[in-house]
Design an enzyme around this catalytic site. Structure first.
Site, PDB file in Angstrom:
ATOM      1  N   CYS A 233      62.903   9.124  38.871  1.00  0.00           N
ATOM      2  CA  CYS A 233      62.557   8.931  37.468  1.00  0.00           C
ATOM      3  C   CYS A 233      63.746   8.960  36.513  1.00  0.00           C
ATOM      4  O   CYS A 233      63.892   8.079  35.666  1.00  0.00           O
ATOM      5  CB  CYS A 233      61.502   9.942  37.032  1.00  0.00           C
ATOM      6  SG  CYS A 233      61.899  11.661  37.352  1.00  0.00           S
TER       7      CYS A 233
ATOM      8  N   HIS B 293      63.618  10.892  31.035  1.00  0.00           N
ATOM      9  CA  HIS B 293      63.376  12.120  31.792  1.00  0.00           C
ATOM     10  C   HIS B 293      63.831  13.333  30.978  1.00  0.00           C
ATOM     11  O   HIS B 293      63.160  14.358  30.932  1.00  0.00           O
ATOM     12  CB  HIS B 293      64.118  12.085  33.135  1.00  0.00           C
ATOM     13  CG  HIS B 293      63.865  13.296  33.978  1.00  0.00           C
ATOM     14  ND1 HIS B 293      62.724  13.448  34.736  1.00  0.00           N
ATOM     15  CD2 HIS B 293      64.589  14.427  34.165  1.00  0.00           C
ATOM     16  CE1 HIS B 293      62.758  14.607  35.355  1.00  0.00           C
ATOM     17  NE2 HIS B 293      63.882  15.221  35.035  1.00  0.00           N
TER      18      HIS B 293
END
Length: 497
Positions: free
Chosen positions: A73, A127
């Site tokens: 991610c 993130h």
């Protein structure tokens, strides 16, 4: 004198009116990011109930073969949101922020903010949030990822909080390298609760509120849903949509033949959850339960997406809003024996991508596209000048003609520990997906170490046999190696080079 003043006032009025009209004519952007969502959706031919995303696919362009630059991610989102590839952002894992490497880079939402859009984010977009990118602070729901709802789930978390310092899992990664991680909570849970008791349900309500609040100004609204990321927690009614007995396990729960050991992964994202063994495969029952829970979470997120899109239409914004739905990477549901992303396999790097643009015909395309292409695409669709330094290609031509010739390859990479080169993650696997093949070169910078993977998607779409070790494929291997080394620029359509 009066005439001059009147003329000046009239000119100012016309200039302001023109500016307002230009702002009103701008297309908004509703950017929907979904964590750990692979193309496991009805519109991709999978047995998952996703009616709202399926409807979006019918109204927009569905990209059959879209790929991220890293199947993790933080680096994946950094790449897409900056429009730069990982070797530029220097974000390969969780140990580097993109602003450490390129501090003055202008991100996708930041660029829209600079162009007069109100840029706002709900949930997980970066993130690690980048405050410079937004017009107002990031909205986070009040619930946490590991908030459980059943009594058993709460008991497990209480035990972990009390005993976590005494219990750790230890994995042998080879070459004397071990990894430890604290145990986590339940891997899945199906509480009988309303949607807004779960974090993503609250995000959908917040998105609806923001659409109402900012409907009269150009907006870039990013909504980042967390599920189907672990733990697979969703209201029970979404589990009830499925018969667990009808959910088939992965047909290839084993590593590919002849694959380098480090190409696969010990899936520690799942290992540290309650009841999951620290070594070896999950049981057949656990595999069925986990896949069922993943499906339930996808259906839950689909329902939240549906609520947001319904409000967009109710407000009359659907005719002046670009809608993008994007997954930040794939996820293995037992394929190759893994329950995670963290690889260069097709199941990790391929994502769902749907783009709906007012005035454009719906359709589907088999063209190879990459998440790094979204930044230049949205610039072109909204009439904004292309930001300097972008390393992707606008796919607006595909929105107009989905069958036209396009890129020759899509590129991904993953950093990995290579046994024999110490405990630091020194190795890198550079992977290239062409129309027919997936080719990966593993290397350790500064050394002559090289190993390869080659999968023929025409004959082996599940990537079960690594052909790179077969002598008869050496000419093809050499050809693909040259193509990989030519990089993403070499794979562009002729008219774009």
């Amino acid at each position: 004198m009066i005439v001059r003043v009147s003329c000046c006032l009239l000119m100012c009025f016309l200039a302001c009116s023109s500016s307002l009209w230009a702002a009103e004519e701008r297309l908004n952007v509703l950017f929907i990011a979904v964590d750990d969502l692979r193309p496991e959706l009805g519109c991709y031919g999978q047995p998952v109930k996703s009616p709202h995303i399926d409807q979006l696919a019918r109204e927009g362009m569905l990209f059959e073969r879209a790929y991220v630059q890293v199947a993790l991610c933080m680096p994946s989102r950094a790449s897409m949101l900056t429009g730069r590839r990982p070797d530029t952002t220097k974000v390969y894992q969780f140990d580097t922020d993109f602003r450490d490497a390129i501090p003055d880079v202008v991100t996708l939402p930041q660029y829209f903010k600079q162009q007069g859009y109100h840029a706002l984010a709900l949930g997980k977009i970066f993130h690690k949030d980048d405050k410079t990118s937004w017009s107002e602070p990031l909205f986070r729901s009040k619930r946490g990822e590991n908030d459980y709802h059943t009594e058993f789930g709460k008991q497990v978390m209480a035990w972990i909080k009390e005993d976590h310092r005494k219990v750790t899992y230890v994995w042998d990664l080879g070459d004397g390298i071990t990894k430890t991680k604290r145990p986590g909570g339940l891997p899945w849970e199906a509480p009988d609760i309303p949607d807004d008791a779960v974090r993503d349900g609250q995000l959908a309500e917040a998105a609806i509120d923001r659409l109402r609040k900012y409907q009269d100004k150009p907006f870039f609204l990013a909504v980042g849903f967390h599920k189907p990321h672990l733990p697979f927690v969703a209201p029970k009614k979404y589990f009830d949509l499925y018969d667990p007995g009808s959910i088939a396990p992965a047909s290839n729960p084993f590593p590919p033949q002849n694959v380098p050991k480090y190409a696969t992964y010990n899936w520690n994202d799942l290992r540290h959850y309650y009841g999951i063994s620290d070594v070896g495969p999950v049981s057949p029952q656990q595999a069925r339960e986990l896949k069922h829970a993943y499906y339930a979470c996808v259906s839950f997120v689909d329902a939240q997406v549906g609520k947001v899109l319904a409000e967009l239409k109710r407000l009359g914004l659907d005719q002046k809003t670009i809608v993008v739905l994007w997954g930040d990477h794939g996820w293995q549901l037992g394929e190759h024996g893994m329950w995670d992303k963290h690889s260069n396999f097709e199941t990790s790097t391929r994502i769902p991508l749907i783009v709906k643009v007012p005035g454009f015909k719906p359709g589907r395309t088999q063209a190879l596209v990459e998440s790094v292409d979204l930044f230049p695409t949205l610039c072109e669709l909204t009439g904004l000048p292309r930001e300097d330094g972008l390393e992707g290609l606008s796919f607006v031509p595909l929105l107009k003609n989905p069958d036209r010739p396009w890129k020759q390859a899509a590129f991904s990479q993953y950093r990995r520990v290579i046994p024999g080169y110490g405990k630091i993650s020194k190795g890198m696997g550079y992977s290239m997906r062409t129309d027919r093949y997936r080719f990966t070169e593993w290397l350790v910078p500064g050394t002559d170490f090289r190993e390869y993977e080659l999968y023929d998607h025409e004959r082996d779409p599940e990537e079960n046999v690594n052909l790179a070790v077969e002598p008869q494929y050496r000419p093809l291997l050499q050809q693909l190696k040259q193509q990989l080394h030519a990089g993403w620029r070499g794979a562009l359509p002729a008219e774009s080079k």
